[in-house]
Design an enzyme around this catalytic site. Structure first.
Site, PDB file in Angstrom:
ATOM      1  N   ASP A  55      -5.026  16.215  14.497  1.00  0.00           N
ATOM      2  CA  ASP A  55      -3.732  16.906  14.403  1.00  0.00           C
ATOM      3  C   ASP A  55      -3.657  17.905  15.556  1.00  0.00           C
ATOM      4  O   ASP A  55      -4.537  18.766  15.696  1.00  0.00           O
ATOM      5  CB  ASP A  55      -3.625  17.636  13.069  1.00  0.00           C
ATOM      6  CG  ASP A  55      -3.800  16.684  11.894  1.00  0.00           C
ATOM      7  OD1 ASP A  55      -2.795  16.092  11.467  1.00  0.00           O
ATOM      8  OD2 ASP A  55      -4.946  16.518  11.436  1.00  0.00           O
TER       9      ASP A  55
ATOM     10  N   ASP B 117       0.390  14.706  13.551  1.00  0.00           N
ATOM     11  CA  ASP B 117      -0.792  13.859  13.427  1.00  0.00           C
ATOM     12  C   ASP B 117      -0.698  12.794  14.514  1.00  0.00           C
ATOM     13  O   ASP B 117       0.067  11.840  14.389  1.00  0.00           O
ATOM     14  CB  ASP B 117      -0.827  13.239  12.025  1.00  0.00           C
ATOM     15  CG  ASP B 117      -2.014  12.319  11.816  1.00  0.00           C
ATOM     16  OD1 ASP B 117      -2.783  12.088  12.777  1.00  0.00           O
ATOM     17  OD2 ASP B 117      -2.169  11.815  10.687  1.00  0.00           O
TER      18      ASP B 117
ATOM     19  N   GLU C  18       3.664  12.277   6.991  1.00  0.00           N
ATOM     20  CA  GLU C  18       3.312  11.391   5.877  1.00  0.00           C
ATOM     21  C   GLU C  18       3.931  11.886   4.565  1.00  0.00           C
ATOM     22  O   GLU C  18       3.237  12.097   3.573  1.00  0.00           O
ATOM     23  CB  GLU C  18       1.789  11.243   5.751  1.00  0.00           C
ATOM     24  CG  GLU C  18       1.319   9.886   6.203  1.00  0.00           C
ATOM     25  CD  GLU C  18      -0.120   9.570   5.809  1.00  0.00           C
ATOM     26  OE1 GLU C  18      -0.306   8.557   5.115  1.00  0.00           O
ATOM     27  OE2 GLU C  18      -1.030  10.304   6.203  1.00  0.00           O
TER      28      GLU C  18
ATOM     29  N   ASN D  30      -0.287  17.296   7.881  1.00  0.00           N
ATOM     30  CA  ASN D  30      -0.107  15.975   7.283  1.00  0.00           C
ATOM     31  C   ASN D  30      -0.322  16.146   5.781  1.00  0.00           C
ATOM     32  O   ASN D  30      -1.450  16.278   5.319  1.00  0.00           O
ATOM     33  CB  ASN D  30      -1.089  14.961   7.872  1.00  0.00           C
ATOM     34  CG  ASN D  30      -0.898  13.574   7.290  1.00  0.00           C
ATOM     35  OD1 ASN D  30      -0.669  13.403   6.099  1.00  0.00           O
ATOM     36  ND2 ASN D  30      -1.021  12.556   8.141  1.00  0.00           N
TER      37      ASN D  30
ATOM     38  N   ASP E  79      -6.075  14.949   2.836  1.00  0.00           N
ATOM     39  CA  ASP E  79      -7.297  14.823   3.635  1.00  0.00           C
ATOM     40  C   ASP E  79      -7.175  15.535   4.981  1.00  0.00           C
ATOM     41  O   ASP E  79      -8.123  15.537   5.769  1.00  0.00           O
ATOM     42  CB  ASP E  79      -7.693  13.354   3.836  1.00  0.00           C
ATOM     43  CG  ASP E  79      -6.523  12.439   4.139  1.00  0.00           C
ATOM     44  OD1 ASP E  79      -5.405  12.947   4.366  1.00  0.00           O
ATOM     45  OD2 ASP E  79      -6.713  11.213   4.139  1.00  0.00           O
ATOM     46  N   HIS E  80      -6.043  16.176   5.235  1.00  0.00           N
ATOM     47  CA  HIS E  80      -5.842  17.003   6.429  1.00  0.00           C
ATOM     48  C   HIS E  80      -5.751  18.473   6.025  1.00  0.00           C
ATOM     49  O   HIS E  80      -5.404  18.799   4.885  1.00  0.00           O
ATOM     50  CB  HIS E  80      -4.535  16.648   7.143  1.00  0.00           C
ATOM     51  CG  HIS E  80      -4.484  15.268   7.699  1.00  0.00           C
ATOM     52  ND1 HIS E  80      -4.483  15.001   9.050  1.00  0.00           N
ATOM     53  CD2 HIS E  80      -4.401  14.055   7.084  1.00  0.00           C
ATOM     54  CE1 HIS E  80      -4.400  13.698   9.247  1.00  0.00           C
ATOM     55  NE2 HIS E  80      -4.351  13.100   8.067  1.00  0.00           N
TER      56      HIS E  80
ATOM     57  N   ASN F  46      -3.172  10.869  15.466  1.00  0.00           N
ATOM     58  CA  ASN F  46      -4.098   9.764  15.206  1.00  0.00           C
ATOM     59  C   ASN F  46      -4.888   9.379  16.453  1.00  0.00           C
ATOM     60  O   ASN F  46      -5.064   8.197  16.769  1.00  0.00           O
ATOM     61  CB  ASN F  46      -3.342   8.557  14.641  1.00  0.00           C
ATOM     62  CG  ASN F  46      -3.303   8.577  13.118  1.00  0.00           C
ATOM     63  OD1 ASN F  46      -4.306   8.859  12.468  1.00  0.00           O
ATOM     64  ND2 ASN F  46      -2.140   8.287  12.558  1.00  0.00           N
TER      65      ASN F  46
END
Length: 281
Positions: free
Chosen positions: A220, A149, A36, A9, A249-250, A151
Protein backbone atom coordinates in the site's frame (compact mmCIF):
# COMPACT_ATOMS: atom_id res chain seq x y z
CA UNK A 1 -1.27 23.10 10.82
CA UNK A 2 -0.93 19.78 9.05
CA UNK A 3 -3.21 17.64 6.94
CA UNK A 4 -3.23 13.83 7.07
CA UNK A 5 -4.13 11.60 4.14
CA UNK A 6 -4.39 7.85 4.61
CA UNK A 7 -5.04 4.77 2.49
CA UNK A 8 -6.67 1.60 3.77
CA UNK A 9 -7.63 -1.61 1.97
CA UNK A 10 -10.69 -2.38 4.09
CA UNK A 11 -11.25 -5.84 2.55
CA UNK A 12 -15.05 -5.63 2.74
CA UNK A 13 -16.59 -2.42 4.04
CA UNK A 14 -19.82 -4.00 5.28
CA UNK A 15 -18.05 -6.75 7.23
CA UNK A 16 -15.47 -4.34 8.68
CA UNK A 17 -17.48 -1.17 9.16
CA UNK A 18 -16.90 -1.22 12.95
CA UNK A 19 -13.15 -1.45 12.33
CA UNK A 20 -13.30 1.45 9.89
CA UNK A 21 -15.30 3.64 12.26
CA UNK A 22 -12.98 2.87 15.19
CA UNK A 23 -9.98 3.86 13.09
CA UNK A 24 -11.61 7.08 11.90
CA UNK A 25 -12.52 7.98 15.47
CA UNK A 26 -9.04 7.32 16.86
CA UNK A 27 -6.81 8.63 14.05
CA UNK A 28 -9.12 11.17 12.36
CA UNK A 29 -7.39 11.47 8.98
CA UNK A 30 -8.53 14.45 6.95
CA UNK A 31 -8.74 12.29 3.82
CA UNK A 32 -9.07 8.51 3.69
CA UNK A 33 -8.80 6.40 0.55
CA UNK A 34 -10.44 2.97 0.79
CA UNK A 35 -10.03 -0.07 -1.45
CA UNK A 36 -11.73 -3.44 -1.85
CA UNK A 37 -15.13 -2.24 -0.74
CA UNK A 38 -16.72 -5.46 -2.02
CA UNK A 39 -20.09 -3.74 -2.18
CA UNK A 40 -22.16 -2.10 -4.89
CA UNK A 41 -22.91 1.61 -4.77
CA UNK A 42 -26.28 1.17 -3.06
CA UNK A 43 -24.70 -0.82 -0.20
CA UNK A 44 -22.07 1.78 0.65
CA UNK A 45 -22.66 2.82 4.33
CA UNK A 46 -22.71 6.55 3.72
CA UNK A 47 -24.95 7.38 6.67
CA UNK A 48 -22.60 5.77 9.19
CA UNK A 49 -19.67 7.54 7.57
CA UNK A 50 -21.47 10.87 7.74
CA UNK A 51 -22.20 10.29 11.41
CA UNK A 52 -18.44 9.88 11.87
CA UNK A 53 -17.92 13.36 10.38
CA UNK A 54 -17.00 12.45 6.82
CA UNK A 55 -18.45 12.93 3.35
CA UNK A 56 -17.49 10.55 0.56
CA UNK A 57 -17.48 9.63 -3.08
CA UNK A 58 -17.33 5.98 -4.02
CA UNK A 59 -17.21 3.60 -6.95
CA UNK A 60 -18.49 0.22 -5.82
CA UNK A 61 -18.76 -3.24 -7.31
CA UNK A 62 -20.71 -6.17 -5.99
CA UNK A 63 -18.49 -8.71 -4.16
CA UNK A 64 -15.24 -7.42 -5.71
CA UNK A 65 -13.02 -4.36 -6.00
CA UNK A 66 -14.48 -0.92 -5.18
CA UNK A 67 -12.79 2.32 -4.12
CA UNK A 68 -13.85 5.34 -2.07
CA UNK A 69 -12.50 8.71 -0.95
CA UNK A 70 -13.61 10.07 2.43
CA UNK A 71 -13.11 13.70 3.44
CA UNK A 72 -13.49 15.04 6.96
CA UNK A 73 -15.64 18.13 7.32
CA UNK A 74 -16.14 18.83 3.62
CA UNK A 75 -17.47 16.96 0.62
CA UNK A 76 -14.91 15.68 -1.89
CA UNK A 77 -15.51 16.76 -5.47
CA UNK A 78 -15.30 13.86 -7.91
CA UNK A 79 -13.09 14.41 -10.97
CA UNK A 80 -12.86 10.97 -12.56
CA UNK A 81 -13.87 7.34 -12.10
CA UNK A 82 -11.87 4.79 -14.06
CA UNK A 83 -8.62 5.30 -15.93
CA UNK A 84 -8.53 6.54 -19.53
CA UNK A 85 -8.31 3.89 -22.20
CA UNK A 86 -10.45 1.30 -20.46
CA UNK A 87 -13.82 1.52 -22.16
CA UNK A 88 -14.34 -2.24 -21.80
CA UNK A 89 -12.91 -2.49 -18.28
CA UNK A 90 -15.79 -3.00 -15.83
CA UNK A 91 -13.65 -3.21 -12.67
CA UNK A 92 -14.09 -0.45 -10.08
CA UNK A 93 -10.44 0.32 -9.42
CA UNK A 94 -9.77 4.04 -9.79
CA UNK A 95 -11.49 7.10 -8.36
CA UNK A 96 -10.23 10.69 -8.33
CA UNK A 97 -11.49 13.67 -6.37
CA UNK A 98 -10.51 17.08 -5.02
CA UNK A 99 -10.50 17.44 -1.23
CA UNK A 100 -8.81 19.87 1.17
CA UNK A 101 -6.94 21.49 -1.68
CA UNK A 102 -5.49 18.22 -3.02
CA UNK A 103 -6.15 16.08 -6.07
CA UNK A 104 -6.49 12.54 -4.76
CA UNK A 105 -6.30 9.44 -6.93
CA UNK A 106 -7.48 6.35 -5.04
CA UNK A 107 -6.57 3.08 -6.74
CA UNK A 108 -6.76 -0.68 -6.35
CA UNK A 109 -4.31 -2.17 -8.81
CA UNK A 110 -5.04 -5.74 -9.97
CA UNK A 111 -3.43 -8.55 -8.01
CA UNK A 112 -2.43 -10.49 -11.14
CA UNK A 113 -2.32 -14.02 -9.76
CA UNK A 114 -1.92 -16.63 -10.98
CA UNK A 115 0.93 -15.71 -13.26
CA UNK A 116 1.63 -16.16 -16.05
CA UNK A 117 -1.84 -15.93 -17.45
CA UNK A 118 -4.67 -13.55 -18.38
CA UNK A 119 -4.93 -12.07 -14.87
CA UNK A 120 -1.27 -11.12 -14.93
CA UNK A 121 -1.62 -9.69 -18.43
CA UNK A 122 -4.54 -7.57 -17.17
CA UNK A 123 -2.45 -6.37 -14.23
CA UNK A 124 0.36 -5.19 -16.49
CA UNK A 125 -2.01 -3.55 -18.97
CA UNK A 126 -3.79 -1.72 -16.13
CA UNK A 127 -0.43 -0.61 -14.72
CA UNK A 128 0.53 0.75 -18.14
CA UNK A 129 -2.69 2.75 -18.28
CA UNK A 130 -2.02 4.10 -14.80
CA UNK A 131 1.49 5.17 -15.75
CA UNK A 132 0.31 6.98 -18.85
CA UNK A 133 -2.33 8.85 -16.89
CA UNK A 134 -0.01 9.55 -13.95
CA UNK A 135 2.41 11.27 -16.30
CA UNK A 136 -0.34 13.72 -17.23
CA UNK A 137 -1.10 14.36 -13.58
CA UNK A 138 2.46 15.06 -12.52
CA UNK A 139 3.10 17.34 -15.47
CA UNK A 140 0.26 19.54 -14.25
CA UNK A 141 2.34 20.66 -11.23
CA UNK A 142 -0.79 20.34 -9.10
CA UNK A 143 -0.75 18.93 -5.53
CA UNK A 144 -1.57 15.30 -6.37
CA UNK A 145 -1.52 12.09 -4.31
CA UNK A 146 -1.86 8.61 -5.79
CA UNK A 147 -2.86 6.40 -2.87
CA UNK A 148 -3.98 2.83 -2.58
CA UNK A 149 -3.22 -0.85 -2.79
CA UNK A 150 -0.77 -1.07 -5.68
CA UNK A 151 -0.30 -4.84 -5.32
CA UNK A 152 3.43 -4.46 -5.91
CA UNK A 153 6.30 -5.16 -3.53
CA UNK A 154 8.80 -2.61 -4.87
CA UNK A 155 12.02 -4.30 -3.63
CA UNK A 156 13.15 -7.26 -1.57
CA UNK A 157 13.44 -4.87 1.39
CA UNK A 158 9.64 -4.48 1.30
CA UNK A 159 8.86 -8.10 2.22
CA UNK A 160 9.78 -10.36 5.12
CA UNK A 161 11.04 -13.20 2.89
CA UNK A 162 11.17 -12.66 -0.86
CA UNK A 163 12.10 -16.29 -1.57
CA UNK A 164 8.74 -17.55 -0.35
CA UNK A 165 6.87 -15.16 -2.67
CA UNK A 166 9.22 -15.29 -5.64
CA UNK A 167 6.61 -16.64 -8.05
CA UNK A 168 3.85 -14.28 -6.92
CA UNK A 169 2.62 -11.57 -9.31
CA UNK A 170 3.43 -8.89 -6.70
CA UNK A 171 7.19 -9.51 -7.04
CA UNK A 172 7.59 -10.20 -10.74
CA UNK A 173 10.22 -8.16 -12.63
CA UNK A 174 7.56 -6.77 -14.97
CA UNK A 175 5.49 -5.54 -12.01
CA UNK A 176 8.44 -3.93 -10.27
CA UNK A 177 9.70 -2.33 -13.45
CA UNK A 178 6.38 -0.57 -13.96
CA UNK A 179 6.50 0.76 -10.40
CA UNK A 180 10.03 2.05 -10.98
CA UNK A 181 8.89 3.76 -14.18
CA UNK A 182 6.05 5.39 -12.26
CA UNK A 183 8.41 6.78 -9.62
CA UNK A 184 10.81 7.94 -12.34
CA UNK A 185 8.13 10.40 -13.51
CA UNK A 186 8.89 12.37 -10.34
CA UNK A 187 6.60 10.82 -7.71
CA UNK A 188 7.83 10.42 -4.13
CA UNK A 189 7.06 7.19 -2.28
CA UNK A 190 6.12 8.74 1.08
CA UNK A 191 6.72 5.70 3.31
CA UNK A 192 10.07 4.88 1.79
CA UNK A 193 11.13 8.53 1.95
CA UNK A 194 10.43 8.57 5.70
CA UNK A 195 11.87 5.08 6.30
CA UNK A 196 14.77 4.84 3.85
CA UNK A 197 16.54 1.94 5.58
CA UNK A 198 13.82 0.28 7.67
CA UNK A 199 11.47 -2.57 6.94
CA UNK A 200 7.92 -1.31 7.20
CA UNK A 201 4.89 -3.33 6.15
CA UNK A 202 1.24 -2.64 5.35
CA UNK A 203 -0.08 -6.16 4.68
CA UNK A 204 0.02 -9.43 6.59
CA UNK A 205 -2.06 -12.26 5.16
CA UNK A 206 -4.22 -14.55 7.28
CA UNK A 207 -2.05 -17.65 6.88
CA UNK A 208 0.86 -19.20 8.78
CA UNK A 209 0.71 -16.74 11.68
CA UNK A 210 2.06 -13.94 9.47
CA UNK A 211 0.65 -11.16 11.63
CA UNK A 212 1.98 -12.42 15.00
CA UNK A 213 5.37 -13.07 13.37
CA UNK A 214 5.39 -9.68 11.58
CA UNK A 215 5.85 -11.53 8.30
CA UNK A 216 4.56 -8.68 6.20
CA UNK A 217 4.68 -6.96 2.82
CA UNK A 218 4.60 -3.31 1.79
CA UNK A 219 2.06 -3.07 -1.02
CA UNK A 220 0.00 0.00 0.00
CA UNK A 221 1.66 3.19 -1.20
CA UNK A 222 1.22 6.96 -1.08
CA UNK A 223 2.88 8.69 -4.03
CA UNK A 224 3.28 12.46 -3.85
CA UNK A 225 3.74 14.89 -6.71
CA UNK A 226 6.72 17.24 -6.50
CA UNK A 227 4.86 20.12 -4.89
CA UNK A 228 3.39 17.83 -2.24
CA UNK A 229 6.67 16.07 -1.50
CA UNK A 230 8.03 19.42 -0.37
CA UNK A 231 5.19 19.67 2.16
CA UNK A 232 5.60 16.19 3.69
CA UNK A 233 6.39 16.18 7.41
CA UNK A 234 5.84 12.53 8.37
CA UNK A 235 4.42 9.18 7.26
CA UNK A 236 3.68 5.86 8.88
CA UNK A 237 1.41 2.86 9.32
CA UNK A 238 -1.39 2.43 11.86
CA UNK A 239 -0.35 -1.11 12.77
CA UNK A 240 -2.81 -1.40 15.65
CA UNK A 241 -5.68 -1.68 13.18
CA UNK A 242 -4.34 -5.03 11.88
CA UNK A 243 -4.38 -6.44 15.40
CA UNK A 244 -8.05 -5.76 16.04
CA UNK A 245 -10.77 -8.43 16.01
CA UNK A 246 -11.99 -9.35 12.51
CA UNK A 247 -9.35 -7.08 10.99
CA UNK A 248 -8.55 -6.53 7.35
CA UNK A 249 -5.28 -8.11 6.27
CA UNK A 250 -4.03 -4.56 5.57
CA UNK A 251 -3.24 -1.71 7.96
CA UNK A 252 -3.78 1.95 7.03
CA UNK A 253 -0.76 3.87 5.74
CA UNK A 254 -0.69 7.65 6.06
CA UNK A 255 1.24 10.78 5.16
CA UNK A 256 1.21 14.12 6.93
CA UNK A 257 1.52 17.35 4.95
CA UNK A 258 2.00 20.99 5.88
CA UNK A 259 -0.97 23.05 4.86
CA UNK A 260 -0.32 25.87 2.44
CA UNK A 261 -0.18 29.39 3.79
CA UNK A 262 -3.54 31.09 3.50
CA UNK A 263 -5.54 27.84 3.46
CA UNK A 264 -8.82 27.65 5.32
CA UNK A 265 -8.21 27.15 9.06
CA UNK A 266 -9.25 23.77 10.46
CA UNK A 267 -9.66 22.32 13.91
CA UNK A 268 -6.59 20.31 14.87
CA UNK A 269 -7.19 16.56 14.76
CA UNK A 270 -6.04 14.02 17.30
CA UNK A 271 -3.39 12.76 14.90
CA UNK A 272 -1.71 16.15 14.52
CA UNK A 273 -1.41 16.59 18.28
CA UNK A 274 -0.43 13.08 19.38
CA UNK A 275 1.11 11.32 16.39
CA UNK A 276 4.33 9.38 16.87
CA UNK A 277 6.06 7.87 13.87
CA UNK A 278 5.40 4.13 13.53
CA UNK A 279 8.66 2.22 13.50
CA UNK A 280 9.10 -1.13 11.79
CA UNK A 281 9.36 -4.08 14.12
Amino acid sequence: MTLTLATFNINGIRARLPNLLAWLEREAPDIACLQELKANDEAFPIEAIREAGYEAVWHGQRAWNGVAILSKGEAPHERRRGLPGGAEDTHSRYLEAEAHGLIVGCLYLPNGNPQPGPKFDYKLAWFDRLNRYAKRLIKSDEPVVLAGDFNVVPTDEDIYNPASWRHDALLQPETRERYRKLLAQGWTDALRACFPEERIYTFWDYFRQHWPRNAGLRIDHLLLSRVLAERMTDAGVDRWVRGESKASDHAPAWVQLREEAGSKPRTATRRTSTRRRTKAR
